[in-house]
Design an enzyme around this catalytic site. Structure first.
Site, PDB file in Angstrom:
ATOM      1  N   ASP A   7       0.821  -1.231   0.000  1.00 25.49           N
ATOM      2  CA  ASP A   7       0.000   0.000   0.000  1.00 25.49           C
ATOM      3  C   ASP A   7       0.844   1.267   0.000  1.00 25.49           C
ATOM      4  O   ASP A   7       0.656   2.155  -0.833  1.00 25.49           O
ATOM      5  CB  ASP A   7      -1.071  -0.002   1.114  1.00 25.49           C
ATOM      6  CG  ASP A   7      -0.556  -0.177   2.528  1.00 25.49           C
ATOM      7  OD1 ASP A   7       0.662  -0.397   2.709  1.00 25.49           O
ATOM      8  OD2 ASP A   7      -1.383  -0.095   3.466  1.00 25.49           O
TER       9      ASP A   7
ATOM     10  N   SER B 224     -13.015   3.499  28.080  1.00 23.54           N
ATOM     11  CA  SER B 224     -12.774   2.237  27.381  1.00 23.54           C
ATOM     12  C   SER B 224     -13.216   1.090  28.282  1.00 23.54           C
ATOM     13  O   SER B 224     -12.654   0.897  29.364  1.00 23.54           O
ATOM     14  CB  SER B 224     -11.277   2.103  27.063  1.00 23.54           C
ATOM     15  OG  SER B 224     -10.968   0.741  26.871  1.00 23.54           O
TER      16      SER B 224
ATOM     17  N   ALA C   2      -3.028  -8.939  16.755  1.00 23.59           N
ATOM     18  CA  ALA C   2      -3.144 -10.125  15.903  1.00 23.59           C
ATOM     19  C   ALA C   2      -2.987  -9.779  14.420  1.00 23.59           C
ATOM     20  O   ALA C   2      -3.105 -10.632  13.562  1.00 23.59           O
ATOM     21  CB  ALA C   2      -4.473 -10.818  16.151  1.00 23.59           C
ATOM     22  N   GLY C   3      -2.748  -8.501  14.135  1.00 26.66           N
ATOM     23  CA  GLY C   3      -2.616  -8.092  12.742  1.00 26.66           C
ATOM     24  C   GLY C   3      -3.953  -7.920  12.051  1.00 26.66           C
ATOM     25  O   GLY C   3      -4.052  -7.990  10.829  1.00 26.66           O
TER      26      GLY C   3
ATOM     27  N   SER D 235      -5.853  -5.184  12.611  1.00 24.57           N
ATOM     28  CA  SER D 235      -6.128  -3.743  12.549  1.00 24.57           C
ATOM     29  C   SER D 235      -7.174  -3.252  13.531  1.00 24.57           C
ATOM     30  O   SER D 235      -8.115  -2.554  13.158  1.00 24.57           O
ATOM     31  CB  SER D 235      -6.552  -3.335  11.143  1.00 24.57           C
ATOM     32  OG  SER D 235      -5.531  -3.591  10.270  1.00 24.57           O
ATOM     33  N   SER D 236      -6.991  -3.599  14.789  1.00 27.20           N
ATOM     34  CA  SER D 236      -7.885  -3.055  15.799  1.00 27.20           C
ATOM     35  C   SER D 236      -7.753  -1.538  15.845  1.00 27.20           C
ATOM     36  O   SER D 236      -8.742  -0.837  16.073  1.00 27.20           O
ATOM     37  CB  SER D 236      -7.570  -3.659  17.164  1.00 27.20           C
ATOM     38  OG  SER D 236      -6.195  -3.532  17.436  1.00 27.20           O
TER      39      SER D 236
ATOM     40  N   GLU E 160      -2.363   7.653  12.659  1.00 24.99           N
ATOM     41  CA  GLU E 160      -1.234   6.738  12.893  1.00 24.99           C
ATOM     42  C   GLU E 160       0.090   7.469  12.679  1.00 24.99           C
ATOM     43  O   GLU E 160       1.018   7.339  13.476  1.00 24.99           O
ATOM     44  CB  GLU E 160      -1.293   5.550  11.919  1.00 24.99           C
ATOM     45  CG  GLU E 160      -2.507   4.662  12.062  1.00 24.99           C
ATOM     46  CD  GLU E 160      -2.373   3.619  13.175  1.00 24.99           C
ATOM     47  OE1 GLU E 160      -1.290   3.485  13.755  1.00 24.99           O
ATOM     48  OE2 GLU E 160      -3.386   2.956  13.457  1.00 24.99           O
TER      49      GLU E 160
ATOM     50  N   ASP F 117      -5.603  -0.461   5.840  1.00 26.63           N
ATOM     51  CA  ASP F 117      -6.435  -0.870   6.975  1.00 26.63           C
ATOM     52  C   ASP F 117      -7.637   0.054   7.147  1.00 26.63           C
ATOM     53  O   ASP F 117      -8.772  -0.399   7.340  1.00 26.63           O
ATOM     54  CB  ASP F 117      -5.613  -0.870   8.266  1.00 26.63           C
ATOM     55  CG  ASP F 117      -4.389  -1.749   8.152  1.00 26.63           C
ATOM     56  OD1 ASP F 117      -4.310  -2.535   7.194  1.00 26.63           O
ATOM     57  OD2 ASP F 117      -3.502  -1.644   9.013  1.00 26.63           O
TER      58      ASP F 117
HETATM   59  C1  GLA Z   1      -0.115  -2.717   8.434  1.00 26.29           C
HETATM   60  C2  GLA Z   1      -0.306  -1.300   7.896  1.00 26.29           C
HETATM   61  C3  GLA Z   1      -0.888  -1.327   6.472  1.00 26.29           C
HETATM   62  C4  GLA Z   1      -0.098  -2.253   5.569  1.00 26.29           C
HETATM   63  C5  GLA Z   1       0.130  -3.611   6.234  1.00 26.29           C
HETATM   64  C6  GLA Z   1       1.043  -4.498   5.429  1.00 26.29           C
HETATM   65  O1  GLA Z   1      -1.342  -3.343   8.620  1.00 26.29           O
HETATM   66  O2  GLA Z   1      -1.160  -0.564   8.732  1.00 26.29           O
HETATM   67  O3  GLA Z   1      -0.929  -0.022   5.951  1.00 26.29           O
HETATM   68  O4  GLA Z   1       1.115  -1.672   5.176  1.00 26.29           O
HETATM   69  O5  GLA Z   1       0.678  -3.481   7.534  1.00 26.29           O
HETATM   70  O6  GLA Z   1       0.459  -4.833   4.222  1.00 26.29           O
END
Ligand code: GLA
Length: 381
Positions: free
Chosen positions: A34, A65, A119-120, A122-123, A156, A168
């Site tokens: 991205d 929260s 966990a990847g 995107s919370s 971010e 994300d």
């Molecule tokens: C994270 C970042 C995204 C993207 C991914 C990898 O989730 O927030 O912008 O770069 O890593 O694909």
């Protein structure tokens, strides 16, 4: 979750607000492309952030929260940034909205989430998107959806120290039930692809590994890519992002850049092409090719981009052994999940092999999430 939020909101503020939600995301393929102007192929999932919000007529935000059981109050000026990291996401969204001319006044909120942290999935994008969407609606700002996604991304960059791309927040805002979205991160053109691979299931295996310093390692990857793109652009001035470059153009500058920058760029250029190959394969209903590309992505992320870890490589090898169609580390990396495309009839065997062998090797059980592709940011009635 909704009832708990409503109850707490009434207790704290003595009234009711409006409910907004947004989602975490998966990404079928197109990782670390991205911010290189390439394609990504994400979708929103059925876990996210839920928030009740109401303007309070002051210049302060009062936020609670449920998950952290923490209350924070902060002002809306640049110097008012709260210390708690969860609150700085909300603060960042307020600031970035205001920077774009949006009206933001004080409000009260209670929120909670069910996106597994670290966990990847995107919370953080789910949190940003919920508030970006909600403020836009509550203060009637009329900001378009791409700008809402950018408000999350800039949060971010400017308030959380991660120089992330747009994937994300885009997925979290634009997500649609049953569809993945192919986004060209350079032109921002996008297309929904209904995704219902008959005979297969998408499942995430969470290694439960959270790597420290992941954000600085992430920013370093981005810098490598930018250096490589700049070197290539000296010979090919049209190259703005790495995704614009041909593989042979990278070879031309091999002696001018570091070996590390070279292998990072090699991965990205290969990955940009894989996303297109996956789209073609999907149109033919050829899930075997989709899966093979996922394995290639894992190889690249592990050996060239170096964002995998022992646990994720173990899960990837195990998937191969169990004849899983496709498997790879998903998201930014350095821990988190693998995403797996598994034939229906192999699913049970794969899951029990994963639970047993991963636990035997690493001493803790992985978590399994079945993926349901769902809607992104929205107001709840
Ligand atoms: C994270 C970042 C995204 C993207 C991914 C990898 O989730 O927030 O912008 O770069 O890593 O694909």
């Amino acid at each position: 979750m909704k009832e708990q939020i409503q109850e707490k909101f009434r207790t704290l503020y003595g009234c009711d607000g409006e409910m907004f939600a947004s989602a975490g995301r998966i990404n079928l393929i197109g990782e670390h492309t991205d911010y290189n102007g390439g394609y990504v192929f994400p979708g929103a999932i059925d876990c996210g952030i839920l928030a009740e919000i109401k303007p309070n007529g002051t210049a302060k935000v009062r936020a609670y929260s449920l998950d952290y059981d923490e209350f924070v109050e902060f002002g809306l000026n640049e110097e008012d940034k709260p210390e708690q990291s969860w609150a700085s996401y909300i603060f960042g969204v307020c600031r970035e909205t205001a920077k774009r001319g949006g009206k933001v006044e004080g409000f009260d909120t209670v929120f909670a989430g069910d996106v597994p942290l670290g966990a990847g999935l995107s919370s953080s994008a789910a949190l940003e998107s919920t508030f970006a969407f909600a403020l836009n609606s509550l203060f009637d700002n009329g900001i378009d959806k791409f700008t809402l996604a950018k408000i999350g991304q800039s949060t971010e960059h400017n308030y959380c120290g991660v120089k992330c791309g747009i994937m994300d927040q885009f997925a979290s805002i634009f997500g649609k039930s049953g569809s993945l979205i192919r986004l060209n991160c350079k032109t921002l053109e996008y297309k929904y692809f209904p995704f219902n691979p008959e005979g297969y299931r998408l499942v995430l295996v969470d290694s439960c590994v959270k790597h420290e310093l992941a954000s600085s390692a992430y920013n370093k990857r981005r810098e490598s890519c930018e250096r490589a793109a700049r070197a290539i652009a000296k010979n090919h001035p049209d190259v703005e992002f790495l995704s614009d470059a041909k593989r042979v153009w990278l070879d031309e500058v091999r002696s001018e850049i570091s070996e590390e920058d070279f292998i990072r760029a090699e991965y990205v250029i290969g990955e940009v092409q894989r996303v297109l190959d996956v789209c073609d394969a999907l149109e033919r209903g050829d899930y075997e090719t989709v899966g093979e590309m996922m394995y290639q992505t894992h190889f690249g992320l592990s050996r060239l981009y170096e964002v995998s870890c022992e646990e994720l490589d173990f899960l990837n090898r195990l998937a191969r052994k169990c004849d899983v169609t496709g498997s790879r580390v998903m998201g930014g990396g350095f821990g988190g999940c693998t995403i797996n495309l598994v034939k229906d009839e192999l699913y049970d065997g794969f899951i029990s092999a994963v639970k047993e062998q991963f636990t035997a090797r690493f001493g803790h059980a992985p978590k399994i999430y079945d993926v349901v592709i769902s809607d992104g940011a929205r107001k709840l009635e």
